[in-house]
Design an enzyme around this catalytic site. Structure first.
Site, PDB file in Angstrom:
ATOM      1  N   ASP A  30       0.848  -1.192   0.000  1.00 35.63           N
ATOM      2  CA  ASP A  30       0.000   0.000   0.000  1.00 35.63           C
ATOM      3  C   ASP A  30       0.888   1.247   0.000  1.00 35.63           C
ATOM      4  OD1 ASP A  30      -3.234   0.507   0.914  1.00 35.63           O
ATOM      5  OD2 ASP A  30      -1.835   2.196   1.049  1.00 35.63           O
ATOM      6  N   ILE A  31       0.502   2.209  -0.807  1.00 39.14           N
ATOM      7  CA  ILE A  31       1.303   3.427  -0.959  1.00 39.14           C
ATOM      8  C   ILE A  31       1.252   4.296   0.306  1.00 39.14           C
ATOM      9  CG2 ILE A  31      -0.463   4.985  -1.920  1.00 39.14           C
ATOM     10  CD1 ILE A  31       1.584   5.644  -4.156  1.00 39.14           C
ATOM     11  N   ASN A  87     -12.938  -3.265   2.423  1.00 35.71           N
ATOM     12  CA  ASN A  87     -13.878  -2.147   2.395  1.00 35.71           C
ATOM     13  C   ASN A  87     -14.825  -2.335   1.218  1.00 35.71           C
ATOM     14  OD1 ASN A  87     -12.518  -0.924   4.551  1.00 35.71           O
ATOM     15  ND2 ASN A  87     -11.101   0.119   3.181  1.00 35.71           N
ATOM     16  N   VAL A  96     -10.759   2.831  -3.934  1.00 33.19           N
ATOM     17  CA  VAL A  96     -10.425   2.286  -5.256  1.00 33.19           C
ATOM     18  C   VAL A  96     -11.483   1.240  -5.610  1.00 33.19           C
ATOM     19  CG1 VAL A  96      -8.688   1.084  -6.629  1.00 33.19           C
ATOM     20  CG2 VAL A  96      -7.960   2.684  -4.840  1.00 33.19           C
ATOM     21  N   HIS A 100     -10.461  -5.478  -3.676  1.00 32.47           N
ATOM     22  CA  HIS A 100      -9.149  -5.799  -3.106  1.00 32.47           C
ATOM     23  C   HIS A 100      -9.292  -6.039  -1.613  1.00 32.47           C
ATOM     24  CE1 HIS A 100      -9.760  -1.464  -2.744  1.00 32.47           C
ATOM     25  NE2 HIS A 100      -9.079  -1.552  -1.607  1.00 32.47           N
ATOM     26  N   MET A 101      -8.314  -6.685  -1.037  1.00 33.10           N
ATOM     27  CA  MET A 101      -8.293  -6.941   0.402  1.00 33.10           C
ATOM     28  C   MET A 101      -7.009  -6.349   0.988  1.00 33.10           C
ATOM     29  SD  MET A 101      -8.303 -10.655   2.254  1.00 33.10           S
ATOM     30  CE  MET A 101     -10.039 -11.063   2.182  1.00 33.10           C
ATOM     31  N   HIS A 102      -7.134  -5.758   2.178  1.00 36.69           N
ATOM     32  CA  HIS A 102      -5.967  -5.219   2.883  1.00 36.69           C
ATOM     33  C   HIS A 102      -5.436  -6.270   3.856  1.00 36.69           C
ATOM     34  CE1 HIS A 102      -6.849  -0.823   2.022  1.00 36.69           C
ATOM     35  NE2 HIS A 102      -8.009  -1.384   1.739  1.00 36.69           N
TER      36      HIS A 102
HETATM   37  P1  AMP Z   1      -9.826   1.239  -0.131  1.00 37.08           P
HETATM   38  O1  AMP Z   1     -10.275   2.307   0.805  1.00 37.08           O
HETATM   39  O2  AMP Z   1     -10.115  -0.128   0.417  1.00 37.08           O
HETATM   40  O3  AMP Z   1     -10.352   1.433  -1.529  1.00 37.08           O
HETATM   41  O4  AMP Z   1      -8.260   1.341  -0.153  1.00 37.08           O
HETATM   42  C1  AMP Z   1      -7.500   1.703  -1.256  1.00 37.08           C
HETATM   43  C2  AMP Z   1      -6.053   1.642  -0.839  1.00 37.08           C
HETATM   44  O5  AMP Z   1      -5.243   1.774  -1.986  1.00 37.08           O
HETATM   45  C3  AMP Z   1      -5.624   2.732   0.139  1.00 37.08           C
HETATM   46  O6  AMP Z   1      -5.125   2.136   1.336  1.00 37.08           O
HETATM   47  C4  AMP Z   1      -4.534   3.485  -0.621  1.00 37.08           C
HETATM   48  O7  AMP Z   1      -3.479   3.931   0.216  1.00 37.08           O
HETATM   49  C5  AMP Z   1      -4.075   2.460  -1.627  1.00 37.08           C
HETATM   50  N1  AMP Z   1      -3.491   2.994  -2.852  1.00 37.08           N
HETATM   51  C6  AMP Z   1      -3.953   4.018  -3.589  1.00 37.08           C
HETATM   52  N2  AMP Z   1      -3.165   4.210  -4.670  1.00 37.08           N
HETATM   53  C7  AMP Z   1      -2.188   3.282  -4.592  1.00 37.08           C
HETATM   54  C8  AMP Z   1      -1.049   2.978  -5.399  1.00 37.08           C
HETATM   55  N3  AMP Z   1      -0.771   3.662  -6.517  1.00 37.08           N
HETATM   56  N4  AMP Z   1      -0.242   1.950  -5.009  1.00 37.08           N
HETATM   57  C9  AMP Z   1      -0.507   1.268  -3.877  1.00 37.08           C
HETATM   58  N5  AMP Z   1      -1.570   1.507  -3.078  1.00 37.08           N
HETATM   59  C10 AMP Z   1      -2.385   2.509  -3.428  1.00 37.08           C
END
Ligand code: AMP
Length: 115
Positions: A30-31, A87, A96, A100-102
């Site tokens: 994660d960025i 989320n 996004v 996806h899963m964190h």
């Molecule tokens: P969500 O709220 O579940 O949609 O989380 C999206 C996640 O994507 C967030 O934790 C961001 O920090 C992460 N994110 C956004 N852009 C990038 C990127 N270019 N590379 C890696 N992670 C990203």
């Protein structure tokens, strides 16, 4: 389907720190990490929602946990523990659209899941 940041990463149009990839999933850092280790498990196929997965590829639900398990083992956090977060939708805080899963760990996480 909405084109998004993860689609761009998967197509090689945007850089990412990729820790694992196979034909079905990429695991990227994660960025904006919220823990010492914060990985995102991203299916190669774009799904907008859990509802879409349910309709098109229900086996994905099991496979994403298998990939999370593998990612946790490879990150060395499987024994101490970690947190998986998914989320969904606007109220779920999804930013996004690409499903996806964190995976968070590498330090002791607090008891609160929401803030
Ligand atoms: P969500 O709220 O579940 O949609 O989380 C999206 C996640 O994507 C967030 O934790 C961001 O920090 C992460 N994110 C956004 N852009 C990038 C990127 N270019 N590379 C890696 N992670 C990203």
């Amino acid at each position: 389907m909405i084109e998004d940041i993860f689609c761009e990463i998967l197509k090689g149009e945007r850089k990412a720190d990729v820790v694992f990839k196979d034909k079905d999933f990429w695991v990227i850092k994660d960025i904006n990490p919220q823990a010492n280790i914060h990985l995102l498990i991203v299916p190669v196929n774009h799904f907008d929602s859990i509802k879409e997965i349910k309709e098109k590829d229900e086996a994905m639900f099991g496979r994403i946990f298998q990939v999370a398990d593998r990612a946790a083992i490879e990150a060395g956090i499987d024994e101490k523990g970690y947190r998986l977060i998914l989320n969904e939708g606007q109220d779920g805080g999804k930013v996004v659209p690409h499903f996806h899963m964190h995976l968070l760990g590498g330090n002791k996480l607090g008891p609160k899941i929401v803030n």
